[in-house]
Design an enzyme around this catalytic site. Structure first.
Site, PDB file in Angstrom:
ATOM      1  N   GLU A 183      -6.262  -6.218   3.186  1.00  0.00           N
ATOM      2  CA  GLU A 183      -5.904  -7.153   2.528  1.00  0.00           C
ATOM      3  C   GLU A 183      -7.269  -6.878   1.620  1.00  0.00           C
ATOM      4  OE1 GLU A 183      -4.730 -10.776   4.050  1.00  0.00           O
ATOM      5  OE2 GLU A 183      -3.816  -9.695   6.096  1.00  0.00           O
ATOM      6  N   THR A 190       1.106  -1.396  -0.098  1.00  0.00           N
ATOM      7  CA  THR A 190       0.144   0.083  -0.125  1.00  0.00           C
ATOM      8  C   THR A 190       0.719   1.268   0.205  1.00  0.00           C
ATOM      9  OG1 THR A 190      -1.962  -1.241   1.381  1.00  0.00           O
ATOM     10  CG2 THR A 190      -2.114   1.621   1.648  1.00  0.00           C
ATOM     11  N   ILE A 206     -27.029  -6.292  22.176  1.00  0.00           N
ATOM     12  CA  ILE A 206     -27.529  -7.530  23.843  1.00  0.00           C
ATOM     13  C   ILE A 206     -26.782  -6.652  24.879  1.00  0.00           C
ATOM     14  CG2 ILE A 206     -26.940 -10.223  24.268  1.00  0.00           C
ATOM     15  CD1 ILE A 206     -27.314 -10.522  21.357  1.00  0.00           C
ATOM     16  N   THR A 210       1.698  -3.137   8.524  1.00  0.00           N
ATOM     17  CA  THR A 210       1.612  -3.671   9.179  1.00  0.00           C
ATOM     18  C   THR A 210       2.774  -4.220  10.307  1.00  0.00           C
ATOM     19  OG1 THR A 210      -0.930  -4.854   8.638  1.00  0.00           O
ATOM     20  CG2 THR A 210       0.207  -5.479  10.549  1.00  0.00           C
TER      21      THR A 210
HETATM   22  N1  COS Z   1      -3.531 -13.970  -8.332  1.00  0.00           N
HETATM   23  C1  COS Z   1      -2.543 -14.563  -9.647  1.00  0.00           C
HETATM   24  N2  COS Z   1      -2.614 -13.171 -10.604  1.00  0.00           N
HETATM   25  C2  COS Z   1      -3.650 -12.221 -10.389  1.00  0.00           C
HETATM   26  C3  COS Z   1      -4.125 -12.431  -9.675  1.00  0.00           C
HETATM   27  C4  COS Z   1      -4.329 -13.143  -8.443  1.00  0.00           C
HETATM   28  N3  COS Z   1      -5.696 -13.547  -7.426  1.00  0.00           N
HETATM   29  N4  COS Z   1      -5.103 -11.505  -9.550  1.00  0.00           N
HETATM   30  C5  COS Z   1      -4.860 -10.853 -10.472  1.00  0.00           C
HETATM   31  N5  COS Z   1      -3.913 -10.883 -11.129  1.00  0.00           N
HETATM   32  C6  COS Z   1      -2.708 -10.591 -12.899  1.00  0.00           C
HETATM   33  C7  COS Z   1      -3.977 -10.983 -13.530  1.00  0.00           C
HETATM   34  O1  COS Z   1      -4.055 -12.169 -13.678  1.00  0.00           O
HETATM   35  C8  COS Z   1      -3.059  -9.697 -14.433  1.00  0.00           C
HETATM   36  O2  COS Z   1      -2.174 -10.305 -14.951  1.00  0.00           O
HETATM   37  P1  COS Z   1      -2.148 -10.626 -17.307  1.00  0.00           P
HETATM   38  O3  COS Z   1      -1.739  -8.769 -16.797  1.00  0.00           O
HETATM   39  O4  COS Z   1      -0.786 -11.208 -16.545  1.00  0.00           O
HETATM   40  O5  COS Z   1      -3.111 -11.151 -17.622  1.00  0.00           O
HETATM   41  C9  COS Z   1      -2.638  -8.711 -13.459  1.00  0.00           C
HETATM   42  O6  COS Z   1      -2.433  -9.782 -11.961  1.00  0.00           O
HETATM   43  C10 COS Z   1      -2.873  -7.477 -13.466  1.00  0.00           C
HETATM   44  O7  COS Z   1      -4.210  -8.132 -12.492  1.00  0.00           O
HETATM   45  P2  COS Z   1      -5.683  -6.894 -12.742  1.00  0.00           P
HETATM   46  O8  COS Z   1      -5.944  -6.376 -14.384  1.00  0.00           O
HETATM   47  O9  COS Z   1      -6.641  -7.755 -12.449  1.00  0.00           O
HETATM   48  O10 COS Z   1      -5.519  -5.400 -11.820  1.00  0.00           O
HETATM   49  P3  COS Z   1      -7.069  -4.556 -12.022  1.00  0.00           P
HETATM   50  O11 COS Z   1      -4.994  -3.409 -11.824  1.00  0.00           O
HETATM   51  O12 COS Z   1      -7.500  -4.523 -12.355  1.00  0.00           O
HETATM   52  O13 COS Z   1      -6.445  -4.315  -9.920  1.00  0.00           O
HETATM   53  C11 COS Z   1      -7.212  -5.800  -8.432  1.00  0.00           C
HETATM   54  C12 COS Z   1      -7.978  -5.932  -9.304  1.00  0.00           C
HETATM   55  C13 COS Z   1      -8.658  -4.737  -7.912  1.00  0.00           C
HETATM   56  C14 COS Z   1      -8.160  -6.532  -7.940  1.00  0.00           C
HETATM   57  C15 COS Z   1      -5.985  -5.562  -7.072  1.00  0.00           C
HETATM   58  O14 COS Z   1      -5.448  -4.519  -7.331  1.00  0.00           O
HETATM   59  C16 COS Z   1      -6.864  -5.501  -5.555  1.00  0.00           C
HETATM   60  O15 COS Z   1      -6.743  -6.759  -5.151  1.00  0.00           O
HETATM   61  N6  COS Z   1      -6.607  -4.638  -4.769  1.00  0.00           N
HETATM   62  C17 COS Z   1      -6.174  -4.473  -3.937  1.00  0.00           C
HETATM   63  C18 COS Z   1      -5.835  -4.741  -3.271  1.00  0.00           C
HETATM   64  C19 COS Z   1      -5.655  -4.968  -1.299  1.00  0.00           C
HETATM   65  O16 COS Z   1      -5.339  -5.797  -0.971  1.00  0.00           O
HETATM   66  N7  COS Z   1      -4.802  -4.377  -0.806  1.00  0.00           N
HETATM   67  C20 COS Z   1      -4.506  -4.943   0.889  1.00  0.00           C
HETATM   68  C21 COS Z   1      -3.362  -4.508   0.862  1.00  0.00           C
HETATM   69  S1  COS Z   1      -2.218  -5.061   1.587  1.00  0.00           S
HETATM   70  S2  COS Z   1      -2.635  -5.248   3.550  1.00  0.00           S
END
Ligand code: COS
Length: 382
Positions: free
Chosen positions: A363, A125, A337, A157
């Site tokens: 997450e 992040t 409650i 964290t």
């Molecule tokens: N496992 C493996 N690969 C993944 C994946 C997963 N779970 N999720 C995405 N990818 C890959 C995709 O396949 C894509 O690869 P290719 O370009 O080769 O096709 C690439 O990563 C980009 O994925 P995507 O296009 O889905 O990316 P986005 O920018 O649209 O973002 C989200 C996807 C929104 C789901 C992601 O940014 C996310 O999870 N955000 C939240 C982050 C988070 O949890 N933050 C908390 C902080 S950590 S405590």
């Protein structure tokens, strides 16, 4: 590795006793002082909690995801701040290394991570990359046999205690989005790395999050995790797993709150009878119980699927979404409650109400889980 049933039951029993006898009596103190007692952390190390998910050959307990979730449920039955002390070592701080590390990297760091000697953090992040985590701005420019890191990470964290960070940084400045990001194992004592003060938070006092700054931090090429440009995938796979662990913790907290609510309803009298006799309150308990059973079933089923080698991106997002929203509703009903007693500090219910709020945010927010669930479902055609 799945434990045999007897060993698993022994481990769960040990953790349950540790939670009941050792951690629960300290809940108020840890929250008030915003600090984890050193002796408790040492006992956690002795129990192997820092190495629950680390392969046996590196000194960990090597639990299957199913067994880890069962342990996480037990740990959920006390203030979530306790789990946070070793949570990054078990989850987001170590699993990139476990899944993508070279033998040399694993040999160098995993034994210390398993024993708790090395504390780990996961640095994804940033100010401009929260939910949009592919928008990482921290740079990692190649300079001979090093990468030079510059930038800032936010809300990390355990950063104040960490010895080792998994850092996602942009190694290809010409490539926007996920493809330009690489992952690195960055040691705390490298020149140019600094950590900000712990943030003041709504809940989970005793667990800390801080900013991390990189000012020309030179990281050896051999500390890159996975291939160049693979960092976003590393982060996403780490989060798939982490989301499942968080779901299990949410189940544990909800079970604790239901047990506390039932105890209070049995003891507290109004209108000349125990609260447990009132059907409107019974309805709340029924809703809590039904929802926690559903969250547990989804979490454990997904853990077994992951153990069987299946991709669980969608299911882990669904489990995290449902379990974190569920524990929010359960905590809200618990306050109701308990009535006035739920609103004051003495009973601890209001503390859990605040503690669980972050489960719907970190997450991946509930809205991000919805995005992941919908995308995967559309991709699969149903
Ligand atoms: N496992 C493996 N690969 C993944 C994946 C997963 N779970 N999720 C995405 N990818 C890959 C995709 O396949 C894509 O690869 P290719 O370009 O080769 O096709 C690439 O990563 C980009 O994925 P995507 O296009 O889905 O990316 P986005 O920018 O649209 O973002 C989200 C996807 C929104 C789901 C992601 O940014 C996310 O999870 N955000 C939240 C982050 C988070 O949890 N933050 C908390 C902080 S950590 S405590």
């Amino acid at each position: 590795m799945a434990l045999d049933l007897e060993t698993r039951d022994q481990l769960i029993d040990t953790v349950r006793r540790f939670v009941t006898e050792r951690l629960r009596p300290l809940e108020a103190q840890v929250a008030e002082q915003d600090a984890m007692p050193d002796d408790v952390v040492e006992e956690m190390k002795g129990l192997g909690l820092f190495g629950l998910s680390i392969p046996e050959q590196y000194g960990g307990l090597d639990l299957s995801m199913e067994d880890e979730c069962l342990v996480a449920v037990e740990l959920g039955r006390t203030s979530p701040a306790f789990r946070s002390a070793f949570g990054t070592n078990v989850g987001i701080g170590s699993q990139g290394l476990v899944m993508f590390g070279t033998d040399e990297q694993k040999q160098k760091y995993l034994p210390g991570i398993a024993s708790g000697e090395i504390i780990t953090s996961f640095a994804l992040t940033e100010p401009e990359a929260g939910s949009d985590s592919a928008n990482v701005q921290t740079r990692a420019l190649r300079d001979g046999d090093h990468y030079v890191l510059n930038g800032a990470k936010r809300y990390i964290t355990n950063a104040n205690k960490a010895h080792l960070f998994t850092v996602m940084a942009r190694s290809d400045p010409d490539k926007a989005g996920a493809g330009g990001v690489s992952a690195f194992l960055v040691e705390r004592d490298l020149p140019g790395l600094s950590v900000g003060k712990p943030e003041k938070k709504m809940g989970q006092q005793g667990a800390h999050i801080c900013d991390v700054y990189f000012d020309n931090v030179r990281v050896p090429v051999e500390n890159r995790l996975g291939r160049e440009g693979e960092g976003f995938k590393v982060a996403m796979q780490v989060l798939d797993r982490g989301r499942l662990h968080i779901s299990a913790v949410c189940v544990g907290v909800a079970e604790r709150l239901i047990a506390d609510s039932v105890a209070y309803m049995t003891e507290r009298k109004q209108f000349g009878q125990a609260l447990s006799n009132f059907q409107l309150l019974q309805g709340m308990i029924a809703d809590c119980k039904t929802e926690v059973l559903a969250a547990k079933a989804l979490t454990m089923e997904t853990a077994r699927k992951r153990d069987a080698g299946q991709s669980v991106t969608m299911e882990a997002a669904a489990a995290k979404y449902f379990a974190s929203e569920m524990v929010g509703r359960v905590a809200d009903r618990a306050v109701q409650i308990f009535g006035g007693a739920g609103y004051i500090g003495e009973y601890g219910v209001e503390r859990f109400y605040r503690d669980v709020r972050i489960f719907r945010i970190y997450e991946g927010t509930s809205q991000i889980q919805q995005v992941v669930i919908a995308r995967e479902t559309l991709k699969r055609g149903g």
